[in-house]
Scaffold this motif. Structure first.
Motif, short mmCIF file in Angstrom:
data_model
loop_
_atom_site.label_atom_id
_atom_site.label_comp_id
_atom_site.label_asym_id
_atom_site.label_seq_id
_atom_site.Cartn_x
_atom_site.Cartn_y
_atom_site.Cartn_z
N PRO A 179 6.41 7.56 12.08
CA PRO A 179 5.88 6.47 11.26
C PRO A 179 5.43 5.26 12.08
N SER A 207 5.83 8.51 1.89
CA SER A 207 6.47 7.20 1.78
C SER A 207 6.04 6.29 2.92
N ALA A 208 6.05 6.82 4.14
CA ALA A 208 5.66 6.02 5.30
C ALA A 208 4.18 5.64 5.24
N HIS A 229 2.25 5.34 2.59
CA HIS A 229 1.99 4.35 1.54
C HIS A 229 2.55 2.98 1.89
N ASP A 230 3.68 2.96 2.61
CA ASP A 230 4.22 1.67 3.08
C ASP A 230 3.23 0.97 4.01
N ALA A 231 2.44 1.78 4.73
CA ALA A 231 1.43 1.22 5.63
C ALA A 231 0.13 0.88 4.92
N GLY A 232 0.07 1.19 3.62
CA GLY A 232 -1.13 0.88 2.85
C GLY A 232 -2.26 1.88 3.03
#
Length: 397
Positions: free
Chosen positions: A149, A179-180, A182-185
């Protein structure tokens, strides 16, 4: 219901010639119901889609039915299902469309584990706008994907990853990757071509923004499917003809759809739903049947792996913790092409190649020629596995 492999096999006319088909990863055999659905659709009278004549309505119903069937199979919305000539074509089209929103300094991430259809379209699209391509490696011993990630950043626009390696069977942790990402956009594109025939799939649960598959890998006809949430599709603008619809999902489907092929796809989904379930709801039948398929294939695959590993001179590549029933192997001092032909002479189809997973084959040290691949299907039997093992043992002597 329990898993009755003989009942499943009875639906496949191709199996009557006695060939043991271990080439399912390249395309499955087809049940009688699918061929009949295609023929009936072509003979029933079709026109371009519409609501005036019976033939127009028939064509429209076929398309709507296929979207609903794929939505049930993949746990997504019917109005987010896009059909195309192949997964490769759909991925190229999407990559070109998304690249319109990228600029120099943006980043796209691909993996060495993937089929080239989920690598080259993104590499070409990124290069066309000056974006950077980042590579994710995998462990050549275990075939586990080494996703970090920490490689994601504010300029990451899309990550493309396989749901299951068509060469080695590896099933990466898609929910963790999603998840990783989407956390980064960023967006996540999942190549589900090799995963869909072997597991119950929920695009929503996996967290894939885009998910692609090919019905001919799970008993259907040759074409591709790409799904996403309709809201996400609204922000993607492909090149299209001026008079063609601008509605989602129609604007992504170039030209007239192959109605008979779509009806065959619906029939394939219906066949899967009836493999090992009698539930009222089709999605429930699909989940229950695919769970039975997965359990059956896992048990049979253990027999195959144990047998291959027991043969002197045979090397089995990769040992991922989670995998589809796909074995890649070679025989010492015997070219894989020669093994392939020897098996074919015994009525056992297990081809030798890199199977378009060129980066993975090279990373494994197998070059562009690859090795022998044996993949199980829901119609494979223990007796066929034993035939394969006996044939490989004879070649290895």
């Amino acid at each position: 219901m329990y898993y009755d492999v003989e009942r499943v096999r009875a639906a496949f006319p191709a199996l009557a010639d006695g060939t043991a088909y271990f080439d399912g990863p390249g395309g499955s055999q087809v049940p009688r119901e699918v061929a009949e659905a295609i023929a009936e659709t072509m003979l029933a009278g079709l026109s371009n889609r519409g609501a005036v004549t019976a033939s127009e309505r028939r064509a429209d119903d076929v398309v709507a039915g296929a979207r609903e069937a794929m939505a049930d199979l993949l746990d997504c919305r019917p109005d987010g299902v896009v059909f195309g000539r192949s997964m490769t074509q759909l991925t190229f089209d999407l990559a070109r469309a998304l690249a319109k929103q990228w600029s120099p300094g943006d980043e796209v991430m691909v993996t060495r584990l993937d089929h080239d259809a989920n690598i080259r379209p993104w590499v070409i699209a990124a290069e066309s706008v000056g974006a950077t391509v980042r590579w994710v490696d995998f462990d050549p011993e275990t075939a586990e994907l080494l996703f970090d990630p920490g490689l994601l950043g504010a300029r990451t626009r899309l990550v493309a990853v396989t749901g299951a390696s068509n060469l080695l069977g590896t099933r990466p942790d898609l929910t963790g990757i999603a998840s990783a990402v989407h956390d980064a956009g960023a967006l996540l594109f999942v190549d589900g071509v090799h995963l869909t025939p072997h597991a119950s799939v929920s695009v929503q649960h996996l967290g894939a923004d885009f998910y692609a598959c090919s019905p001919y890998k799970f008993f259907g006809p040759h074409h591709g499917v790409l799904v996403a949430d309709p809201g996400l599709w609204e922000g993607v603008h492909p090149d299209k003809l001026l008079p063609s619809s601008n509605a989602v999902p129609d604007r992504f489907e170039l030209g007239t759809l192959p109605y008979e092929i779509l009806r065959g796809t619906t029939a394939a989904v219906e066949f899967i739903a009836g493999i090992a379930s009698a539930a009222d709801d089709r999605r429930t039948r699909l989940v229950e049947s695919m769970r039975q398929v997965e359990e059956y294939e896992e048990e049979l695959f253990e027999r195959l792996l144990a047998g291959l590993r027991s043969i002197g001179g045979v090397t089995v590549y990769g040992a991922p913790a989670c995998r589809t029933p796909t074995a890649l192997f070679s025989v010492d001092a015997v070219p894989s092409e020669q093994v392939y032909r020897a098996l074919a002479d015994r009525g056992v189809n297990a081809p030798a190649s890199s199977f378009y997973a060129l980066e993975a084959s090279r990373w494994m040290g197998l070059g562009d020629t690859g090795a022998i691949r044996a993949g199980l299907a829901p119609y494979t039997t223990a007796a066929e596995v034993d035939r394969l093992l006996t044939a490989v043992a004879d070649v290895a002597r």
